[in-house]
Motif scaffolding. Structure first.
Motif, mmCIF file in Angstrom:
data_model
loop_
_atom_site.group_PDB
_atom_site.id
_atom_site.type_symbol
_atom_site.label_atom_id
_atom_site.label_comp_id
_atom_site.label_asym_id
_atom_site.label_seq_id
_atom_site.Cartn_x
_atom_site.Cartn_y
_atom_site.Cartn_z
ATOM 1 N N GLY A 169 13.646 1.243 6.818
ATOM 2 C CA GLY A 169 12.619 0.488 6.103
ATOM 3 C C GLY A 169 13.237 -0.466 5.103
ATOM 4 N N THR A 170 12.397 -1.111 4.352
ATOM 5 C CA THR A 170 12.842 -2.091 3.372
ATOM 6 C C THR A 170 12.691 -1.514 1.977
ATOM 7 O OG1 THR A 170 12.684 -4.418 2.726
ATOM 8 C CG2 THR A 170 10.599 -3.300 3.208
ATOM 9 N N ASN A 171 12.924 -2.329 0.960
ATOM 10 C CA ASN A 171 12.715 -1.918 -0.424
ATOM 11 C C ASN A 171 12.558 -3.154 -1.293
ATOM 12 O OD1 ASN A 171 15.476 -2.608 -1.651
ATOM 13 N ND2 ASN A 171 16.017 -1.343 0.115
ATOM 14 N N PRO A 172 11.945 -2.991 -2.465
ATOM 15 C CA PRO A 172 11.698 -4.154 -3.320
ATOM 16 C C PRO A 172 12.956 -4.927 -3.715
ATOM 17 C CG PRO A 172 10.339 -2.325 -4.022
ATOM 18 C CD PRO A 172 11.296 -1.786 -2.980
ATOM 19 N N GLU A 173 14.059 -4.217 -3.932
ATOM 20 C CA GLU A 173 15.274 -4.902 -4.383
ATOM 21 C C GLU A 173 15.866 -5.794 -3.311
ATOM 22 O OE1 GLU A 173 13.981 -2.067 -6.997
ATOM 23 O OE2 GLU A 173 14.645 -1.540 -4.969
ATOM 24 N N GLU A 174 15.885 -5.355 -2.050
ATOM 25 C CA GLU A 174 16.422 -6.227 -1.007
ATOM 26 C C GLU A 174 15.491 -7.405 -0.759
ATOM 27 O OE1 GLU A 174 17.199 -4.212 2.690
ATOM 28 O OE2 GLU A 174 15.109 -4.213 3.267
ATOM 29 N N LEU A 175 14.189 -7.189 -0.914
ATOM 30 C CA LEU A 175 13.258 -8.311 -0.758
ATOM 31 C C LEU A 175 13.438 -9.323 -1.889
ATOM 32 C CD1 LEU A 175 10.106 -6.322 0.359
ATOM 33 C CD2 LEU A 175 11.604 -7.729 1.795
ATOM 34 N N LEU A 203 6.121 -10.527 7.033
ATOM 35 C CA LEU A 203 6.130 -9.080 6.790
ATOM 36 C C LEU A 203 4.706 -8.597 7.023
ATOM 37 C CD1 LEU A 203 8.188 -8.704 3.487
ATOM 38 C CD2 LEU A 203 8.914 -8.113 5.795
ATOM 39 N N LYS A 204 4.535 -7.713 7.945
ATOM 40 C CA LYS A 204 3.212 -7.165 8.206
ATOM 41 C C LYS A 204 3.356 -5.653 8.296
ATOM 42 C CE LYS A 204 -0.808 -7.589 11.226
ATOM 43 N NZ LYS A 204 -1.799 -7.735 10.211
ATOM 44 N N GLU A 205 2.952 -5.017 7.215
ATOM 45 C CA GLU A 205 3.035 -3.568 7.118
ATOM 46 C C GLU A 205 4.450 -3.050 7.396
ATOM 47 O OE1 GLU A 205 -0.225 -1.838 9.302
ATOM 48 O OE2 GLU A 205 -1.696 -2.805 8.009
ATOM 49 N N ALA A 206 5.445 -3.724 6.797
ATOM 50 C CA ALA A 206 6.836 -3.271 6.893
ATOM 51 C C ALA A 206 6.985 -1.990 6.072
ATOM 52 C CB ALA A 206 7.782 -4.350 6.363
ATOM 53 N N PRO A 207 7.504 -0.922 6.667
ATOM 54 C CA PRO A 207 7.580 0.355 5.959
ATOM 55 C C PRO A 207 8.624 0.343 4.849
ATOM 56 C CG PRO A 207 8.638 0.528 8.096
ATOM 57 C CD PRO A 207 8.028 -0.832 8.030
ATOM 58 N N TYR A 208 8.289 1.082 3.780
ATOM 59 C CA TYR A 208 9.260 1.332 2.717
ATOM 60 C C TYR A 208 8.941 2.678 2.087
ATOM 61 C CZ TYR A 208 6.147 0.240 -1.279
ATOM 62 O OH TYR A 208 5.153 0.246 -2.219
ATOM 63 N N GLY A 209 9.942 3.253 1.443
ATOM 64 C CA GLY A 209 9.752 4.548 0.815
ATOM 65 C C GLY A 209 10.962 4.932 -0.007
ATOM 66 N N PHE A 210 10.939 6.145 -0.509
ATOM 67 C CA PHE A 210 12.009 6.648 -1.358
ATOM 68 C C PHE A 210 13.362 6.559 -0.655
ATOM 69 C CE2 PHE A 210 14.737 9.800 -3.307
ATOM 70 C CZ PHE A 210 14.481 9.638 -4.660
ATOM 71 N N LYS A 211 13.404 6.981 0.611
ATOM 72 C CA LYS A 211 14.687 6.998 1.333
ATOM 73 C C LYS A 211 15.234 5.597 1.577
ATOM 74 C CE LYS A 211 14.211 11.507 3.340
ATOM 75 N NZ LYS A 211 14.348 12.384 4.447
ATOM 76 N N SER A 212 14.367 4.609 1.835
ATOM 77 C CA SER A 212 14.866 3.252 2.057
ATOM 78 C C SER A 212 15.238 2.566 0.743
ATOM 79 C CB SER A 212 13.844 2.407 2.818
ATOM 80 O OG SER A 212 12.682 2.187 2.049
ATOM 81 N N ARG A 213 14.749 3.107 -0.369
ATOM 82 C CA ARG A 213 15.055 2.502 -1.657
ATOM 83 C C ARG A 213 16.256 3.150 -2.337
ATOM 84 N NH1 ARG A 213 10.777 1.160 -6.502
ATOM 85 N NH2 ARG A 213 12.038 -0.494 -7.419
ATOM 86 N N PHE A 214 16.319 4.469 -2.300
ATOM 87 C CA PHE A 214 17.346 5.176 -3.061
ATOM 88 C C PHE A 214 18.393 5.872 -2.198
ATOM 89 C CE2 PHE A 214 13.564 5.060 -5.807
ATOM 90 C CZ PHE A 214 14.098 4.346 -6.863
ATOM 91 N N VAL A 235 0.877 -1.168 0.000
ATOM 92 C CA VAL A 235 0.000 0.000 0.000
ATOM 93 C C VAL A 235 0.913 1.216 0.000
ATOM 94 C CG1 VAL A 235 -1.753 1.293 1.272
ATOM 95 C CG2 VAL A 235 -1.811 -1.216 1.279
ATOM 96 N N TRP A 236 0.675 2.151 -0.915
ATOM 97 C CA TRP A 236 1.475 3.365 -1.029
ATOM 98 C C TRP A 236 0.568 4.572 -0.898
ATOM 99 C CZ3 TRP A 236 6.545 4.248 -1.049
ATOM 100 C CH2 TRP A 236 6.989 5.536 -1.373
ATOM 101 N N GLN A 237 1.022 5.586 -0.181
ATOM 102 C CA GLN A 237 0.265 6.820 -0.043
ATOM 103 C C GLN A 237 1.185 8.003 -0.263
ATOM 104 O OE1 GLN A 237 -1.268 5.906 3.945
ATOM 105 N NE2 GLN A 237 -3.320 5.897 3.053
ATOM 106 N N GLY A 238 0.785 8.932 -1.126
ATOM 107 C CA GLY A 238 1.544 10.153 -1.350
ATOM 108 C C GLY A 238 2.384 10.110 -2.604
ATOM 109 N N GLY A 239 3.212 11.134 -2.760
ATOM 110 C CA GLY A 239 4.092 11.255 -3.915
ATOM 111 C C GLY A 239 5.302 10.346 -3.803
ATOM 112 N N ILE A 240 6.080 10.290 -4.877
ATOM 113 C CA ILE A 240 7.223 9.374 -4.910
ATOM 114 C C ILE A 240 8.274 9.721 -3.855
ATOM 115 C CG2 ILE A 240 8.427 10.639 -6.752
ATOM 116 C CD1 ILE A 240 8.493 6.821 -6.207
ATOM 117 N N LYS A 241 8.569 10.980 -3.635
ATOM 118 C CA LYS A 241 9.618 11.342 -2.677
ATOM 119 C C LYS A 241 9.093 11.573 -1.264
ATOM 120 C CE LYS A 241 13.272 12.961 -5.633
ATOM 121 N NZ LYS A 241 14.266 13.973 -5.889
#
Length: 141
Positions: free
Chosen positions: A43-49, A27-38, A8-14
């Motif tokens: 938080g986590t990110n799709p690439e590490e998963l 994984l239950k509502e593990a946070p992810y976002g721009f800062k954890s990805r780039f 589930v994503w809410q808001g803009g990309i950054k």
């Protein structure tokens, strides 16, 4: 057999943020976002998963092939490094590199490498990196 993960994503990309969950609840509502990805944010990110899934899948495939050859690993340690690169206006996963160390009594380096290569090619996550992607898209009002 089907397994699922959700996001589930809410808001803009950054400035937005999201949560990722898995069917098992590991994984239950593990946070992810721009800062954890780039960047180096929490938080986590799709690439590490994807890397974790690839490493786990490969390790099990290797164990199965070793067993089929009459061998049992004392230990298999696998790391999958996923490379995400800028591609025009977007990004592309360009590589997945497996690094495996294993202790397997009764085999030599050449025999181990041959079985490991079979595992790399036969692991379902290795295959999905080459698979056709399908999608159902529904816009909610």
């Amino acid at each position: 057999m089907q397994k699922w993960g959700s996001a589930v994503w809410q808001g803009g990309i950054k400035d937005g943020q999201g949560v990722i969950s898995s069917q098992t609840g590991v994984l239950k509502e593990a946070p992810y976002g721009f800062k954890s990805r780039f960047e180096d944010g929490p938080g986590t990110n799709p690439e590490e998963l994807l890397g974790a899934a690839h490493a786990g899948c490969f390790s099990m495939a290797l164990s199965g092939l070793l067993n089929a050859a009459g061998l049992t690993a004392d230990k298999i340690e696998t790391k999958s490094t996923i490379t995400l690169e800028k591609d025009g206006d977007g990004f592309t996963i360009t590589k997945a590199h497996l690094t495996v160390k294993a202790k397997v009594p009764g085999t030599d380096q050449a025999g181990f490498e041959a079985i490991a290569k079979q595992a790399e090619q036969g692991c379902p996550v290795s295959k999905v990196l080459k698979a056709a992607i399908t999608m159902d898209a529904t816009l909610e009002a």
